[in-house]
Each structure stands twice: as C-alpha cells, then as structure tokens.
Motif scaffolding. Structure first.
Motif, short mmCIF file in Angstrom:
data_model
loop_
_atom_site.label_atom_id
_atom_site.label_comp_id
_atom_site.label_asym_id
_atom_site.label_seq_id
_atom_site.Cartn_x
_atom_site.Cartn_y
_atom_site.Cartn_z
N PHE A 1 0.78 -1.03 -0.08
CA PHE A 1 0.09 0.07 0.40
C PHE A 1 0.86 1.04 0.05
O PHE A 1 0.56 2.48 -0.30
CB PHE A 1 -0.87 -0.30 1.26
N SER B 1 -5.63 -5.42 -4.42
CA SER B 1 -4.84 -4.28 -4.37
C SER B 1 -3.93 -4.66 -5.26
O SER B 1 -2.92 -3.04 -6.13
CB SER B 1 -4.46 -3.75 -3.05
N PHE C 1 -7.97 2.14 -5.15
CA PHE C 1 -6.82 2.30 -3.87
C PHE C 1 -7.42 3.10 -2.73
O PHE C 1 -7.47 1.67 -1.77
CB PHE C 1 -5.96 3.38 -3.72
N SER D 1 -9.54 -0.94 -1.18
CA SER D 1 -8.57 -1.64 -0.78
C SER D 1 -7.40 -0.64 0.96
O SER D 1 -7.84 -1.49 1.88
CB SER D 1 -7.45 -1.61 -1.17
N SER D 2 -7.31 0.45 0.63
CA SER D 2 -6.48 1.14 1.98
C SER D 2 -7.96 0.93 3.33
O SER D 2 -7.58 0.99 4.31
CB SER D 2 -6.31 2.28 1.03
#
Length: 512
Positions: free
Chosen positions: A262, A318, A338, A341-342
C-alpha cells in the motif's frame, strides 16, 4: 448496528478524531511543504513525519508509565501539536516545516497510541470490534472530507485541525479516566495501574470465554481431543503466552508486508496529487469511508473467522490495481480501487491489534502497533517504492509478485487461512470446555462430606467402604477399630447422607 455505552462512545470518538487529525495534518503538511520543494521531495518529507509518528506510538507506553497516566501530559501534548501545526501554516522554509512537522507527528503518534489503547480496552471481548474500528475510521475520513471541501486552505485549515487535536486530547483523557475508574472498581487497583494489567482484569467476562474457545479450537485442530483442547486453552489465553507472542510476530510481519504494497500505491497517489493530476480530497476519498464501514461489517461475521480470507481477497485486488495504474489506467479509477482497498487494510490492521493487545504483556504498546507498523513501512520504503513506481511495468510486476508470495506466507503463519470450525468441532470444543469447567472428583467428594456434616472418623469410614467391596470386617481391621464401631459409623453416615445401602452411598459419594 451495535450498542455503544459511554466508554465505547468516547473511545470511538477519540479514534475517529485521531484519524481526522492525523490524515488531515498529513495532507496539510504535504500541501504546505509542496510550495517549497519538488513532488519527489514531498514524498520524502512525508516519510520523515510518518517516521516521527512511529516513535510517538512506541513511546506512549514508557511515557505513560513514567507519567503515571496523568491527563496533564495529554493536554501538554495537544498544545505542542497545535503549536507545531500553526508553525507549519506560517513557516516560510521547508526546513522549518520539516522540523515542526516531525514534532507535530511525534505528538500525534503519542495521542493516537492512547486513542487505540482506549479502544482496545473499551471493546475488549466485543463481537463488534471490527465494526467499531471501521466506524471510527469512516467518521474520521468524513470529517477530513468535509474539512477539505468547505474549509479554505491556510490558517483556516490549520485552525480546524487544531480544534480536532484538542478534541482528540479531551476524548482520549475521558477514556483514560473511565479506564482508571473501571480498574479501581474491579479489583481495587490505582489509576496508575489501570492502564495495564488492571484494565485487562476489569474487562468483560466474555473475554476469557472467547479466548478460551478460540484457544481450544486451535488445540483441537492439532490433537482432535476436546479434553486436550480445553487443557491447552488457559495457556493459550494467558497474557503474553508463547503462542500469542508468535502470532503477534506473524501479524506484525503481515501488516508490514501489506503496508509495503500500500505504500507503493500511496506514493503514486501522493506524487500525482503533488503534480496536480488528481486531488485526493475530492469525492473518490469517500470510498475510504464506505470501505471502512463495509470492512467492519464483513470482518465481524461469525466472530471475525472470515477476516483473513476477506483481507486476502482485497490484497489480490490491490495487487491488480498497482499493475493497472502503472500500465496507464485512468488515475481516478486507480484512486478509487486504492481507496477501497485501503479502507479494508486500515480496518484490518486496527482490528487485529486492538484484539491482540489485551493478551500482551504491554497492551498499551500493541494496541496501536498496526498503525505504527504501517507508518514505519511508509517511512522506510518510501524511497524504494518511489523508484519502483518510476521503473516501469516489468519492475512493478516482479516486485508485486514477490510481495504477494510473502504476504501469502504471512497470512498462513498468522493462522488467518484456517477454515471456520465445523459443527462437530464446535460441539467437541464445548464438551471439552464443559469438562474442564466441571468440578473435580476431589471437589465433589469434599462438598459431599461438608454438606452431610460428617465427622473426621465418619469420613474415614466413608472413604474405606466406598473404595472397594471389602467386607466390613476387613474394613474394621484396616481401620483398627471394631466391626460394631464400623457399623455404628455407617448407620450415622446413611442417616446424614440420606442413603440406605452401601452401593447407594458409593454412587452418591462419587457424584453418579
């Protein structure tokens, strides 16, 4: 969705305000220092303040121990962070911003560690822990979104962040006060120790049951014997046990590896934002809040037994998003993926370590370890990940594949790939726990003797006549008394125990 008492509300508010203050201050710092340095320099400067926040997280436990948990220290930290944010707003050099930024994020890290520990204490043993973590994260993101949308940049933005830091200190201090009160009421400890082992002792009774069941399930998988599972459960659930420590190391490695993945995405977003090609405070950021809420709901299904599988699926998504962004996909689409997923990742590492912390020797340290590990990774690999994002699709693909393999190994090592228990396993676990919780034969017999009011000599006779089927004459010889005396004692025992025969007395004495 889940009930919230006063302490839970305060801990949720503190964690939400930390999310708002931390992420808002990070964006504010990036925007301000970006006026003086290049886009690549912004990424490096951001890494420095994240490193300072890690130090703040790790320093919380020893500072709290030395300061005795005094709320005056929290107020001083809030004042220091506010002063640093104001300095960032008015500074005219990148160096001054970098120094004050590190100070601000050290103090924010310390306040954040307190907010995480308050959350771990308030939700210990709760089946809604992930929902709480996701809701707090979503609330913080929404506050940041509204601030970015409606508050002008500059001093007004800094003022809002300062208010957020002050509110964070207030709610965190309130949670600390409630934690002290709970510890004092439960076992008479002082407020100085309520933040440590006393807080664990004063937690909900369901915690010990939940830990015992989970520990027994793990042991049952290895032995297939419920009685062995129940015997191992107390060792597994003991604070700081060997199995718990090993699992903590695996979880820490997993979070670090996921954070590396990430961090690469985050640097892509930070670089694009600094260059003006995207704006991270606009509507796609709402996906962070939505994904945090969704993660909390999904993770809590069946007491978080599917959390590992869900997070692994998000990891696959991701990895695909990294390749898509580098391959030239729309920046907005990549940004949305993003953020989704974050949100899952943040809720995952927050929930994981909030759940783990009360079982560790230093729970204050471990409660916020997920955030600390994430920030540490962003600090240490920012330069490498920045070079990686600029090296082309081949390098990204190789690195992503390696990370994916390592992440898979860490998932297995942390025990997050084990399937939920079957009906037979659950029944066997419950039977083993029931057997372990049942009184021993010695306890049953002692209670029988006490309840019947037998004299020491009568107890001696009772044990002799129920041990086997010896004739009473032999019992008398073994005890060194006459047969008439044995019969007299036995008659008294029958009367006191409400039995009539030697066989009935034996069944009653052995609890059958």
């Amino acid at each position: 969705m889940f009930s919230v008492d006063r302490q839970s509300f305060q801990s949720l508010s503190a964690l939400a305000l930390f999310t708002f203050a931390f992420l808002g201050s990070e964006f504010f710092f990036d925007s301000r220092i970006g006026l003086f340095i290049s886009a690549e320099g912004v990424v490096s400067a951001q890494a420095m303040i994240l490193g300072a926040s890690v130090v703040g997280f790790l320093a919380y436990a020893p500072i709290s121990k030395l300061a005795g948990g005094r709320r005056a220290l929290r107020a001083a930290e809030a004042v220091g962070a506010i002063a640093a944010l104001v300095t960032i707003a008015v500074a005219e050099s990148a160096l001054a911003m970098q120094i004050t930024g590190c100070i601000a994020f050290f103090l924010l890290g310390n306040l954040g560690a307190e907010a995480h520990w308050g959350m771990a204490h308030a939700f210990e043993g709760s089946p809604s822990l992930a929902k709480g973590a996701g809701a707090a994260y979503a609330a913080g993101i929404l506050l940041q979104f509204l601030s970015n949308q409606f508050v002008p940049a500059g001093m007004a933005d800094a003022a809002v962040l300062c208010v957020g830091v002050a509110a964070l200190a207030v709610f965190a201090a309130a949670g600390e006060r409630d934690g002290e009160s709970a510890g004092q009421k439960s076992d008479g400890t002082t407020g100085e120790h309520a933040g440590g082992t006393a807080a664990t002792k004063s937690s909900r009774q369901i915690t010990r049951q939940e830990q015992s069941i989970r520990a027994s399930r793990a042991a049952l998988t290895k032995t297939g014997r419920p009685e062995q599972a129940a015997a191992d459960s107390s060792q597994q659930s003991a604070p700081g046990g060997a199995k718990t420590a090993i699992r903590a190391v695996w979880l820490l490695a997993l979070v670090v590896l996921l954070a590396c993945m990430f961090s690469t995405l985050d640097n892509v977003v930070t670089l694009a934002n600094a260059q003006g090609s995207i704006s991270v405070e606009t509507w796609p950021r709402l996906f962070l809040a939505a994904s945090g809420l969704a993660a909390g709901v999904l993770f809590d299904i069946r007491e978080r037994r599917y959390m590992g599988f869900i997070m692994f699926a998000v990891t696959v998504l991701s990895t695909i998003s990294i390749l898509a962004i580098e391959a030239g996909a729309s920046p907005v689409i990549g940004l949305i993926v993003f953020y989704v997923s974050s949100g899952f990742f943040v809720t995952f590492f927050t929930t994981t370590f909030l759940q783990l912390a009360p079982r560790m020797h230093t729970p204050q340290l471990w409660a916020g370890m997920g955030r600390a590990a994430n920030n540490l990774c962003a600090f240490t690999v920012s330069g490498v990940s920045m070079m990686l994002t600029q090296s082309g699709i081949a390098a990204v693909m190789i690195a992503s594949l390696i990370l994916f393999v390592l992440v898979s190994v860490a998932f297995v090592g942390a025990g997050l790939f084990r399937l939920p228990s079957t009906v037979w396993e659950r029944e066997a676990i419950q039977a083993g726990l029931a057997a372990a919780a049942a009184p021993t034969l010695e306890e049953v017999q002692a209670e029988f003797i006490s309840r019947s009011g037998l004299t020491p000599r009568e107890e001696e006779v009772l044990r002799a006549v129920t041990a086997d089927e010896r004739p009473l004459k032999q019992v008398a010889d073994d005890l060194g008394i006459s047969l008439r005396m044995v019969q007299r004692h036995l008659t008294n025992i029958y009367s006191k125990t409400d039995t009539q025969t030697r066989a009935g007395l034996t069944r009653a004495f052995f609890g059958k």
